[in-house]
Design a protein around this motif. Structure first.
Motif, short mmCIF file in Angstrom:
data_model
loop_
_atom_site.label_atom_id
_atom_site.label_comp_id
_atom_site.label_asym_id
_atom_site.label_seq_id
_atom_site.Cartn_x
_atom_site.Cartn_y
_atom_site.Cartn_z
N ARG A 1 -38.09 -6.03 2.07
CA ARG A 1 -39.37 -5.47 2.63
C ARG A 1 -40.56 -5.06 1.77
NH1 ARG A 1 -37.19 -3.37 8.42
NH2 ARG A 1 -34.88 -3.78 7.89
N ILE B 1 -45.17 -21.50 7.60
CA ILE B 1 -46.55 -21.60 8.86
C ILE B 1 -46.20 -23.13 9.35
CG2 ILE B 1 -49.00 -22.07 8.95
CD1 ILE B 1 -49.79 -20.15 6.85
N THR C 1 -53.23 -14.01 10.55
CA THR C 1 -52.79 -12.52 10.63
C THR C 1 -53.67 -11.52 11.50
OG1 THR C 1 -54.34 -12.23 8.75
CG2 THR C 1 -51.77 -12.61 8.25
N ASP C 2 -54.63 -11.87 11.83
CA ASP C 2 -55.50 -11.08 12.59
C ASP C 2 -55.19 -11.68 14.21
OD1 ASP C 2 -56.18 -9.65 10.73
OD2 ASP C 2 -58.25 -10.71 10.33
N GLY C 3 -54.26 -10.96 15.12
CA GLY C 3 -54.21 -11.66 16.02
C GLY C 3 -54.58 -10.95 17.51
N VAL D 1 -51.39 -2.44 11.39
CA VAL D 1 -50.23 -3.05 10.59
C VAL D 1 -49.83 -4.31 11.10
CG1 VAL D 1 -48.37 -2.67 9.09
CG2 VAL D 1 -49.75 -0.64 9.52
N ALA D 2 -49.73 -5.50 10.55
CA ALA D 2 -49.04 -6.64 10.96
C ALA D 2 -47.88 -7.12 10.38
CB ALA D 2 -50.15 -7.86 11.10
N TYR D 3 -46.86 -7.48 10.97
CA TYR D 3 -45.79 -7.96 10.25
C TYR D 3 -45.55 -9.47 10.04
CZ TYR D 3 -44.53 -2.89 10.42
OH TYR D 3 -44.69 -1.46 10.27
N ARG D 4 -45.55 -9.85 9.05
CA ARG D 4 -45.12 -11.11 8.86
C ARG D 4 -43.76 -11.32 8.10
NH1 ARG D 4 -48.83 -13.14 11.29
NH2 ARG D 4 -50.28 -11.46 11.69
N TYR D 5 -43.34 -12.59 8.56
CA TYR D 5 -42.02 -13.26 7.81
C TYR D 5 -41.87 -14.58 7.19
CZ TYR D 5 -41.05 -9.53 11.33
OH TYR D 5 -41.13 -8.37 12.15
N LYS E 1 -34.86 -13.20 2.31
CA LYS E 1 -35.83 -13.14 3.58
C LYS E 1 -36.59 -12.08 3.16
CE LYS E 1 -36.03 -11.46 8.39
NZ LYS E 1 -36.29 -12.14 9.18
N ILE F 1 -39.77 -9.44 4.83
CA ILE F 1 -40.84 -9.02 5.51
C ILE F 1 -42.03 -8.28 5.11
CG2 ILE F 1 -41.15 -7.33 7.60
CD1 ILE F 1 -37.84 -7.38 8.00
#
Lengths: 310, 414
Positions: free
Chosen positions: B5, B30, B56-58, B71-75, B82, B84
């Motif tokens: 992470r 993506i 990222t900006d949803g 805070v945005a979480y990306r994977y 893996k 995060i």
């Protein structure tokens, strides 16, 4: 959990990513039962809620899952999903609460959409909120993941809902470490997402690792379907053909499961879990790409979530 | 496959969105339909290029204002790990979001513009990483394409950062010269910087050793709930459910329950798949004890060889997150592991300037996004460790009694 793999890792004292995600989800589910009086699991019959239910079973073993499952029934179901649901509930020995969209329409609580893209997707919000209120549910556990959709990437594990069941994305409580604040006023509730940090790939790898039973719809099968908006919509009594559309018999499967009227399938010959994992890892489009409910606008998920959607 | 992470911070100007976009895109995280949607939205807005920040900006208000609010979480994943990403915004409520993102991260990515060198934001980001005890920092010196991929420019920034890093408490700091825009040293090694002998950013992320980040010496088990099956087969079963917060537990270990001080020994460590021979952080398990003693949620089971602190007085560095500062004499619910007690802020020692790490002795009232060293007094004893020893047992939050909002996050000092 694969015990052989578990003990192999023991000497190194680290968990694999699936073990860590599992442990995190079990921790979150146990926090819900510890912090709330009347929690429930939102069960759609899809793979994500099946995984959540499996995790809940692990979290409280050898006791039964200490909360009911809630299913919001749109009346437009795949028969396979309903059979699967009833068998699972019987095996687990848990209570099932059904919230019916048809009943909400009959009572005048919800109005059926009309027009060519009509679906009962948004109407589920009314039934869901009614079911939560009528059963005094104070925490509803869902299988939403942050990787699914951009509005969901900002979702908390413990997501606060006001007395109207609404989500305020600009005013969310900060969530730090693994300390979850489930405090609320009367009439408010929480949505909780234990598998927030899982991706579609993690879900499939976990289903394979744990050998979790899932509805046959996820595996390749022959089905009558209509090609519309880049996806194969299953032929059913609810699907009205448009000019020029024809029903074809296809070898196909579903990547997500929802209401039969909005869930499109993909052409596929993946008829085992191993083949599905291989197919998902090679695929180049998102699973919700086959969901017409998300295609209405750039922020359709956010708009529905604010109103109280899953 | 392990899980790593990490947190990033910075503004659009630093190329943060471009870097994240590139990591996601080059690792094939993506999807084509996501890319097509972003391309369409960019065209509708009349932009010349594909605006990767739209990935990222949803939220509606973020897209309208062109800023990141939360805070945005990306994977993403590679065959090795893996990942995060906790992607935190550069300006709005910087501290609150950065602290939130940092609280669960093993690693911080600090972005520095090669032309500008170390600036205030670089320091702020690094201080927060240090305060939140993130064990690893990777300093990405970005926009190397704009300084002719010059080794001299790179060395200058490294030198600047090393001078500054003497003030922070992070031992593992690495430097990678990159161009997020051109892709140099992000996923693939750069052909433009033959003088750089290190690894690319992704390779570093994939191989950095994180196995020792958990505390495996001081055994800590905060009890979440008690499992009692009420079934004939498990009639007398009483399992204490929880997630191990530190150390290693084995059947037969002598234990103490805190704060009560009752003692017993571990009979079994159970999981759905069967009993295990040992359990360590961060495993979720159920523990049964040899003796029938009083144990419930909020208690901590520890091994006798190392005991945590048990006290009603706690010194902590808090980050204030409430929109209004603390009211005089206000009571808070203090949450630390699974334990919840009432607390007051008894004394404010000093406020901390997060840009310079300077102590402000007469800093005035605490406001949102400020940090302060305080003494808390609780109604009941709390069981804790120093945050630098254990990030789980050494952390706390304060919840406003009146609004139920989480108003502060704290790291415990001794």
């Amino acid at each position: 959990m694969d015990l052989a793999g578990f003990s192999l890792n023991m000497h190194k004292y680290y968990l694999t990513h699936l073990q860590e995600l599992e442990s995190e989800a079990i921790y979150v589910i146990r926090e819900v039962v510890a912090q709330f009086d009347r929690p429930a699991i939102l069960f759609s019959g899809g793979k994500d809620s099946i995984v959540v239910t499996h995790l809940a079973r692990k979290a409280f073993w050898p006791a039964k899952i200490p909360m009911p499952l809630i299913h919001i029934d749109t009346g437009h179901n795949f028969p396979e999903t309903m059979e699967f649901r009833d068998k699972l509930v019987a095996d687990l020995g848990v209570q099932l609460i059904v919230g019916s969209v048809q009943e909400a329409i009959d009572k005048g609580r919800a109005v059926e959409e009309s027009g060519i893209n009509a679906s009962r997707n948004e109407l589920q919000i009314v039934s869901l909120l009614d079911t939560i209120e009528n059963n005094k549910i104070d925490a509803a556990i869902g299988g939403a993941r942050r990787d699914e959709e951009k509005a969901r990437s900002k979702e908390r594990f413990f997501s606060h809902r006001d007395e109207f069941g609404q989500w305020d994305p600009k005013n969310q409580r900060p969530e730090l470490w693994n300390i979850f604040n489930g405090r609320k006023r009367m009439g408010e509730h929480f949505r909780v997402f234990p598998i927030s940090n899982w991706t579609e790939m993690d879900i499939w790898n976990y289903i394979l690792q744990e050998n979790i039973a899932i509805p046959s719809l996820y595996f390749a099968h022959n089905r009558n379907a209509v090609y519309r908006d880049g996806t194969w919509l299953p032929a059913s009594e609810f699907l009205v053909l448009r000019d020029g559309e024809t029903v074809e018999n296809k070898l196909m499967r579903f990547r997500t499961l929802g209401d039969i009227t909005i869930t499109g399938g993909i052409e596929s010959d993946a008829d085992t879990l191993e083949k599905i994992v291989a197919e998902v890892s090679a695929t180049r489009s998102t699973e919700r790409g086959n969901r017409s409910d998300d295609k209405r606008s750039d922020t359709s998920m956010e708009d529905r979530k604010k109103q109280g959607y899953f | 496959m392990e899980l790593l992470r990490f947190t990033t911070a910075g503004s659009v100007d630093d190329g943060k969105s471009t870097l994240i976009g590139r990591l996601l895109y080059d690792s094939k995280s993506i999807f084509e339909d996501q890319m097509a949607a972003v391309k369409q939205s960019s065209e509708r807005k009349g932009l010349q290029h594909i605006d990767l920040s739209l990935l990222t900006d949803g939220l509606r208000s973020e897209r309208e204002q062109g800023i990141t609010i939360d805070v945005a979480y990306r994977y993403f994943a590679t065959p090795k790990r893996k990942f995060i990403i906790a992607d935190t915004p550069g300006h709005i409520q910087y501290t609150r979001n950065m602290v939130t993102g940092a609280s669960t991260a093993n690693l911080a990515l600090v972005l520095v513009d090669a032309r500008k060198g170390v600036v205030e934001q670089t320091c702020r980001h690094s201080y927060i990483a240090s305060l939140l005890k993130i064990p690893h920092i990777i300093v990405c010196i970005n926009k190397m394409d704009l300084v002719d991929y010059s080794e001299e420019a790179f060395n200058k920034v490294v030198e600047q950062y090393e001078d500054f890093a003497a003030k922070i408490d992070v031992t593992d700091i690495r430097y990678v010269p990159i161009s997020a825009l051109e892709g140099d040293n992000v996923v693939n090694d750069s052909v433009n910087m033959p003088w750089y002998k290190g690894e690319s950013l992704l390779h570093t992320l994939e191989t950095i050793h994180i196995g020792s980040d958990e505390n495996h010496s001081d055994a800590r088990f905060p009890v979440q709930t008690v499992i009692r099956p009420h079934a004939a087969e498990y009639h007398d079963y009483r399992g204490y459910a929880g997630r191990i917060a530190g150390g290693i537990f084995k059947p037969g270990d002598k234990i103490t329950v805190l704060p009560s001080g009752l003692t017993s020994a571990i009979k079994s460590i159970d999981t759905f798949s069967g009993p295990v021979d040992e359990a360590f952080a961060p495993m979720s398990v159920s523990i049964t004890l040899e003796d029938d003693i009083d144990v419930s949620r909020g208690d901590m089971i520890v091994k006798d060889d190392s005991e945590p602190q048990v006290s009603q007085d706690i010194d902590a560095m808090i980050c204030w997150m409430g929109s209004r500062g603390p009211r005089p004499g206000a009571k808070y619910h203090l949450k630390n592991t699974t334990r919840e007690v009432m607390a007051i802020i008894k004394e404010v020692y000093y406020k901390l300037d997060i840009n310079t790490m300077e102590k402000l002795e007469n800093g005035g009232d605490i406001k949102m996004n400020e940090m302060a060293r305080v003494r808390l007094r609780t109604t009941q004893p709390v069981v804790f460790d120093e945050y630098r020893k254990n990030r789980i047992t050494g952390s706390l939050i304060l919840v406003d009694e009146a609004t139920n909002e989480t108003v502060a996050a704290g790291t415990i000092f001794l």
